[in-house]
Structure formats: structure tokens, C-alpha cells
Design a protein around this motif. Sequence first.
Motif, PDB file in Angstrom:
ATOM      1  N   CYS A  71       7.819   1.603   6.774  1.00 44.85           N
ATOM      2  CA  CYS A  71       8.670   1.391   7.961  1.00 44.85           C
ATOM      3  C   CYS A  71      10.141   1.573   7.605  1.00 44.85           C
ATOM      4  O   CYS A  71      10.881   2.265   8.309  1.00 44.85           O
TER       5      CYS A  71
ATOM      6  N   GLY B 143       3.115  -0.779   3.657  1.00 44.65           N
ATOM      7  CA  GLY B 143       3.388  -0.604   5.085  1.00 44.65           C
ATOM      8  C   GLY B 143       4.823  -0.983   5.376  1.00 44.65           C
ATOM      9  O   GLY B 143       5.529  -0.335   6.160  1.00 44.65           O
TER      10      GLY B 143
ATOM     11  N   VAL C 173      -0.369   0.190  10.332  1.00 48.91           N
ATOM     12  CA  VAL C 173       0.994   0.285  10.885  1.00 48.91           C
ATOM     13  C   VAL C 173       0.919   0.927  12.260  1.00 48.91           C
ATOM     14  O   VAL C 173      -0.024   1.671  12.558  1.00 48.91           O
TER      15      VAL C 173
ATOM     16  N   ALA D 231       0.045  -4.280   2.119  1.00 45.85           N
ATOM     17  CA  ALA D 231       1.051  -4.438   3.168  1.00 45.85           C
ATOM     18  C   ALA D 231       2.472  -4.153   2.695  1.00 45.85           C
ATOM     19  O   ALA D 231       3.306  -3.685   3.471  1.00 45.85           O
TER      20      ALA D 231
ATOM     21  N   ASP E  32       7.252  -7.511  10.768  1.00 50.70           N
ATOM     22  CA  ASP E  32       6.208  -7.863   9.813  1.00 50.70           C
ATOM     23  C   ASP E  32       5.178  -8.713  10.540  1.00 50.70           C
ATOM     24  O   ASP E  32       5.459  -9.829  10.975  1.00 50.70           O
TER      25      ASP E  32
ATOM     26  N   TYR F  71       4.021  -3.501  10.804  1.00 44.64           N
ATOM     27  CA  TYR F  71       3.082  -3.319   9.690  1.00 44.64           C
ATOM     28  C   TYR F  71       2.288  -4.593   9.472  1.00 44.64           C
ATOM     29  O   TYR F  71       2.758  -5.692   9.766  1.00 44.64           O
TER      30      TYR F  71
ATOM     31  N   SER G  86      -2.825  -1.087   4.747  1.00 48.86           N
ATOM     32  CA  SER G  86      -1.781  -1.650   5.588  1.00 48.86           C
ATOM     33  C   SER G  86      -1.733  -0.931   6.941  1.00 48.86           C
ATOM     34  O   SER G  86      -1.157   0.154   7.054  1.00 48.86           O
TER      35      SER G  86
ATOM     36  N   CYS H 156      -1.711  -6.100   7.317  1.00 45.68           N
ATOM     37  CA  CYS H 156      -2.547  -5.973   6.117  1.00 45.68           C
ATOM     38  C   CYS H 156      -4.015  -6.047   6.509  1.00 45.68           C
ATOM     39  O   CYS H 156      -4.359  -6.388   7.636  1.00 45.68           O
TER      40      CYS H 156
END
Length: 393
Positions: free
Chosen positions: A77, A73, A209, A70, A172, A193, A207, A195
Motif C-alpha cells: 500500500c 500488504g 488487499v 500482512a 490496516d 490490507y 495478505s 492477513c
Amino acid sequence: MSYTSFNPPVRTLMGPGPSDVHPRVLTAMARPTIGHLDPAFIAMMEEIKALLQYAFQTSNALTIPISAPASAGMEACFVNLIEPGEKVVVCMNGVFGERMKENIERARGVPVMVEDSWGTPVDPNKLEDALRAHRDARIVAFVQAETSTGVQSDARKLTEIAHHHDCLTIVDAVTSLGGSPLKVDEWGLDAVYSCSQKCLSCVPGLSPVTFSNRAVEKIKKRKTKVQSWFFDLNLVMGYWGSGKRVYHHTAPINLLYGLHEALAMLQEEGLENSWARHRHQHLALRSGIEAMGLSLLVHESARLPQLNAIVVPEGVDEAVLRSRLLNEYNLEIGAGMGSLAGKIVRIGLMGYGANMKNVMYCLEALEAVLADMHAPILTGVAMNAAQSAAVLN
Ligand SMILES: Cc1ncc(COP(=O)(O)O)c(C=O)c1O
């Protein structure tokens, strides 16, 4: 020195993640590896995109798993959406908001901090004030589910405020995806994003997204190249997009089999049923914890069902508590982080691990070890309280 196979101990994973992996996921991952441009694999990639759209509740075309945990990810972003010198308002109420700030600085953006104390949600009024004071900001970043404290912030409200000030949101959702409500399209979230290893019952290393059309437009109109080659979504889309696939990197084939299986299971259960199951198990655990005389850090109105922050009772060394649970019960729970280190322990009820067997096992082990450590708790009542709450809910 000669080495042989590694055989890990069998644990019950009730920390902040990874959580217990579903056996179906492990079985799926043991299937034969095929080429990452094999038509059969590409067909499975299309299914993963559709299943992720369901999990995120979005029709965003750019909805894919990044081939890394993650944190990747998160980085994807920030590096794609921020251009050098751009102001980003970041809401910080725990460890992961702090990491966002770090990402913004490394992407050569300028962070504007909106801070709330650890254990409380992001205050929408503070965000509103910050956006009024920084009218040139075009991005707002926040953590929906703060794993470091067990707090959930109002993603819909924060996004509404951000959009009112012409800002995109970076959200998140690492601990929320699959475990508690996350509605990307309905709430208008722009870049999200998550996980694989928490509420999806999968192994770590991917991850998921998703990016709204507005976010994709911003990425396409960048004046500067994305500073990271690996995370440049313009290139990643050449591989994950729906046209002719262009080699970008070798996908983690078997990991993706695992994610496919986990997402298929989520669809079989139904997203709302999964959210309800997490909440149900949380209420049972909470009743047991409170019956013992322990308390939760977070106010009821902002508690995450899948991450329970328990205040460590007076005189108890939480490191000893956690290590005894691990060594004597094969049970993993999490430590407090940052300013909460030593003050709380974190009990995860995530994905496959959010079940009554785990709730009961955790309460039983916690009570036995705490009693043995002479902690001021009530014994013999937690399991009944959890059971009654499970029946009621
Ligand atoms: C809220 C949040 N964001 C980001 C991360 C980073 O995830 P990873 O360890 O998979 O890179 C975590 C990890 O637990 C998290 O809880």
C-alpha cells in the motif's frame, strides 16, 4: 546429526495471531499442487477475488491476496501510493501505527504524526487539526484494529475527514477482517490490507488487499516508478488481473487453496454471523475475566472483540504466567508490546478459535495458574459468569 520429521505440539492458539487453523483449511492445503498458470488454478484465483470482495464488502476490481504476510500488504500500500516527498498523515496509537511511519519514510514520503496514547482510539479531532495544518497532505494512514492494545478506531469517521481534505486513506485491517465490521465500499476506504492468519482461520503467509478506483488511478498516474519490483501493483495485476495472465512470481499454490477454503467457510457462515460470533465470545470471556477481579485495558466503547488486553494483576510476572500456560496447558496467549510490555497480556478470540470451548479453557487455565501464583483473584466464579453471559447474549 540426522534429522527427522518435525512434529509440532498441539496448542490452543489464543494470542494475537496466528489463531487456530480450521481443519478444513489444513485439508485443503494438502491437495495436489498444480501449476500456477494451470487453467484450474486460474479459475480458483478468480473465486478467491470474488470471495475477498465479499469479506471486504467491496466491488473493487483490485482485490487480491499479496503472496506474503500482512507486513507485505502494508508495504504494498505504502510503496504504490506514495511518491517521493509526499506528505502522509499517520495516526499512531500503538505498534502498528509506528510501523506505518517507518514504511512512509522508507518510501521517501514525509510522515506527519497524529499521536494518541496506547489503549485509546485515534481521536478524529486531532486528525482534523493535522489536516488543517498540512493542507498539502494527500494520504491519511491509520490502523482500524490495533492488535498491540486491543483498540478499535472509527474507520468510517476517519475516512470521512480524510476525504473532506481530499486525501486517500490507507487502512490496516489486519485484525478486523472477518472478525468485526469492516465495510470498504460503504465507508469509502481506499487502500486496505489484512492477513490470512487471524479472523479468517487460515495459516499465515498471505495478505489480502483491496484498492478503490481512486487509489488505482493514483497508482496509474505515478510520476516515478514504484521502488519495489515485487510490490509494483501495475505488474502484479498482470498476473492477478482478468485478462491474459503474465508470469510475475510463482504463487504459493497450496497456501491459496487454504485461503480459498477459509473464505468459502466465511461465506457459508455469513460475514455478519461471524462478526456476531466474535462479539458473543468476547462478552463471555470478558464476564469471566471481570468476575475473577481482573480488568481490561481498553474502555468498553473501543474494545476489539477479537483481541482482549487484560491488565496483569499486581505482583504477577506475566512472562511466567504465559510460559506456565504454554507448558502446562498448551495454551498460547500474547505478551504486551512496547510501552505495555509486562503490563498486559493479550487474549485473542479469532476465527475458528472464537468459540465457547476456547473461552472456557482459557478461563480455567488462567484461574488455576494465577491462583497458584498467589495472584489476588476470585476463584470459582469465572466459568459461571462466562456461561451466563453466553446465554444472555
Ligand atoms: C495490526 C497489524 N498490522 C500488521 C501486522 C503484521 O502482520 P504480519 O505479521 O502477518 O506481517 C500485524 C501482525 O500481527 C498486525 O496485528
